[in-house]
Design an enzyme around this catalytic site. Structure first.
Site, short mmCIF file in Angstrom:
data_model
loop_
_atom_site.label_atom_id
_atom_site.label_comp_id
_atom_site.label_asym_id
_atom_site.label_seq_id
_atom_site.Cartn_x
_atom_site.Cartn_y
_atom_site.Cartn_z
N GLY A 278 39.08 36.06 28.27
CA GLY A 278 38.46 35.40 29.35
C GLY A 278 38.31 33.54 29.20
O GLY A 278 37.92 33.56 30.50
N ALA A 279 37.91 33.28 27.92
CA ALA A 279 36.25 32.36 28.12
C ALA A 279 36.88 31.09 28.65
O ALA A 279 35.75 30.12 28.66
CB ALA A 279 35.85 32.49 27.32
N ASN A 280 37.95 30.39 28.79
CA ASN A 280 38.63 29.19 28.80
C ASN A 280 38.53 29.31 30.49
O ASN A 280 38.80 27.22 30.69
CB ASN A 280 39.85 28.83 29.17
CG ASN A 280 41.16 30.02 29.53
OD1 ASN A 280 40.98 31.19 29.42
ND2 ASN A 280 41.50 29.76 30.72
N GLY B 71 36.69 30.37 35.17
CA GLY B 71 36.02 30.41 36.15
C GLY B 71 34.76 31.05 35.06
O GLY B 71 33.60 30.51 34.17
N ILE B 72 34.13 32.51 35.31
CA ILE B 72 32.98 33.07 34.96
C ILE B 72 32.78 33.16 33.21
O ILE B 72 31.59 32.96 32.95
CB ILE B 72 32.24 34.08 35.89
CG1 ILE B 72 33.64 35.00 35.69
CG2 ILE B 72 32.04 33.51 37.35
CD1 ILE B 72 33.26 36.95 36.08
N GLY B 73 33.94 32.89 32.90
CA GLY B 73 33.72 33.23 31.50
C GLY B 73 33.41 32.37 31.07
O GLY B 73 32.85 32.69 29.66
N SER C 133 34.21 44.89 39.11
CA SER C 133 33.78 45.04 40.83
C SER C 133 33.96 45.17 41.46
O SER C 133 33.84 46.63 41.71
CB SER C 133 35.16 44.19 40.95
OG SER C 133 35.52 43.47 42.19
N TYR D 251 44.14 46.69 41.76
CA TYR D 251 43.06 45.81 41.33
C TYR D 251 42.13 46.73 41.10
O TYR D 251 40.86 46.62 40.10
CB TYR D 251 42.94 44.72 42.10
CG TYR D 251 42.05 43.90 41.41
CD1 TYR D 251 42.05 43.18 40.27
CD2 TYR D 251 40.85 43.86 42.33
CE1 TYR D 251 40.81 42.13 40.12
CE2 TYR D 251 39.74 42.82 41.85
CZ TYR D 251 39.61 42.30 40.66
OH TYR D 251 38.77 41.37 40.93
#
Ligand SMILES: NC(=O)c1ccc[n+]([C@@H]2O[C@H](COP(=O)([O-])OP(=O)(O)OC[C@H]3O[C@@H](n4cnc5c(N)ncnc54)[C@H](OP(=O)(O)O)[C@@H]3O)[C@@H](O)[C@H]2O)c1
Ligand SMILES: *[C@@H]1O[C@H](CO)[C@@H](O)[C@H](O)[C@H]1NC(C)=O
Ligand SMILES: *[C@@H]1O[C@H](CO)[C@@H](O)[C@H](O)[C@H]1NC(C)=O
Length: 329
Positions: free
Chosen positions: A56-58, A60-62, A185, A210
């Site tokens: 998920g690096a595309n 946000g924090i990634g 989280s 979640y």
């Protein structure tokens, strides 16, 4: 000029209380912002010759984590489900870091087949894997199912990463000392694992699901650390803070207009993605953590997770259940 100064003085005198309130509120907001921004990773560790894979690096924090790893000289693999977004992010990271060794690979965590395909590709084509960062996540979506019929948040946030990590263990061990970083989280604190209804088919709520998935992240980190003891592969789980990213996309969709407005104001005050990536970066590279494993972190410091995240029996039970769900022996 004289008149202007007098007018200002007059205004200040007549509105003294109001101005004081505005000033105090301003200082308060600045102090809150500073407190919100949290810890910073101060490690200067370099990663030349090392390989880092981030899910998920595309965005946000990634994406910020990937940029930092590239700036430290690593070969960085962005494992993402949307190849168009991933290529745009990779271009930006290459440009900003001056590191050309940033590649994209397809990974949809909502599909066990996709997870296996990615792991096979990495095992076959990469010489090493020094840092695995399980970052991708989905929050508070409606009651959706993954390709394999798992409840979406548990499936993506936990099960997909569970399988991915297990499939990459040989390569990680071969590259030891190596690290596995799991982005959980604070939401885990109010979570529980619904062992008798793991897909939350009864009384699904986005929150319940979640929280369960984020508690599963911490329990997985703990059990994995125990199993990897002595292998040279260390494990870290963490809360990144409250951050302005795309994570709220499903949550905000369900809000009435006034709540969206309030949320927008609140989001201006929380961490930006760079601040939000600091604890992940710290767990991935900080020298002081080299001999620590199985712990939970927040704001670049160890933190005690909720009691249900320290339950050894639950961690083992979750491991066995997860292994059977994803078809690992
Ligand atoms: N933001 C916060 O305040 C906060 C607080 C606590 C914990 N976290 C955790 O931080 C992590 C990163 O979140 P973020 O805030 O950076 O959110 P974000 O901006 O929404 O980024 C999430 C990333 O995960 C990817 N993703 C979602 N579903 C996926 C799937 N099925 N397969 C592969 N990738 C998938 C997204 O890809 P697409 O762009 O293609 O959707 C995106 O790249 C999450 O694990 C989240 O739980 C965030
Ligand atoms: C690893 O084993 C050592 C010695 O047996 C023990 O002290 C340590 O707590 C273990 N670490 C983990 C993460 O299980
Ligand atoms: C980790 O352990 C090794 C071997 O025992 C030791 O040389 C090193 O100083 C330790 N590092 C830290 C940061 O504790």
């Amino acid at each position: 000029m004289q008149n202007y100064a007098e007018a200002v003085k007059d205004f200040a005198e007549r509105h003294a209380t109001c101005l004081t309130v505005v000033f105090v509120a301003g200082v308060g907001v600045l102090a809150f912002r500073r407190w919100m921004a949290g810890g910073v990773c101060r490690s200067k560790a370099r990663l030349e010759g090392k390989t880092v894979l981030i899910t998920g690096a595309n965005t946000g924090i990634g994406k910020e984590t990937a940029l930092d790893m590239a700036q430290r000289g690593a070969r960085v693999i962005l494992a993402c489900r949307d190849m168009t977004k991933a290529r745009i992010a990779a271009d930006e990271i290459r440009q900003k870091s001056g590191n050309g060794n940033v590649v994209v690979k397809k990974l949809d965590l909502a599909s066990l087949q996709s997870v296996r395909d990615l792991a096979k590709d990495v095992e076959k084509n990469e010489e090493r894997l020094d840092i695995l960062i399980n970052n991708a996540g989905i929050m508070m979506c409606p009651k959706w199912k993954t390709e394999d019929g798992f409840e979406m948040q548990f499936g993506v946030n936990h099960l997909g990463h569970f399988l991915l990590t297990n499939c990459l263990l040989d390569l990680l061990k071969k590259s030891a000392p190596s690290r596995i970083v799991i982005v959980s989280s604070l939401a885990h604190e109010r979570g529980q694992i619904h062992f008798d209804d793991i897909n939350i088919d009864k009384d699904y709520t986005p929150q319940k699901s979640y929280r369960q998935s984020k508690l599963a992240n911490v329990l997985f980190g703990k059990e994995l650390a125990t199993r990897l003891n002595g292998s040279g592969v260390t494990v870290y789980s963490l809360h990144p803070g409250v951050i302005r990213t795309e994570l709220g996309r499903h949550l905000f969709n369900s809000f009435p207009m006034w709540k969206i407005m309030l949320a927008k104001v609140f989001m201006r005050l929380v961490k930006n993605p760079r601040e939000g990536a600091q604890t992940t970066i710290y767990c991935a590279v900080d020298e002081s953590l080299a001999n620590s494993s199985g712990l939970y972190y927040s704001d670049c410091a160890p933190k005690k997770p909720a009691p249900q995240a320290l339950d050894d029996a639950a961690a083992k039970k979750l491991w066995d259940l997860s292994a059977s769900m994803v078809g690992l022996s």
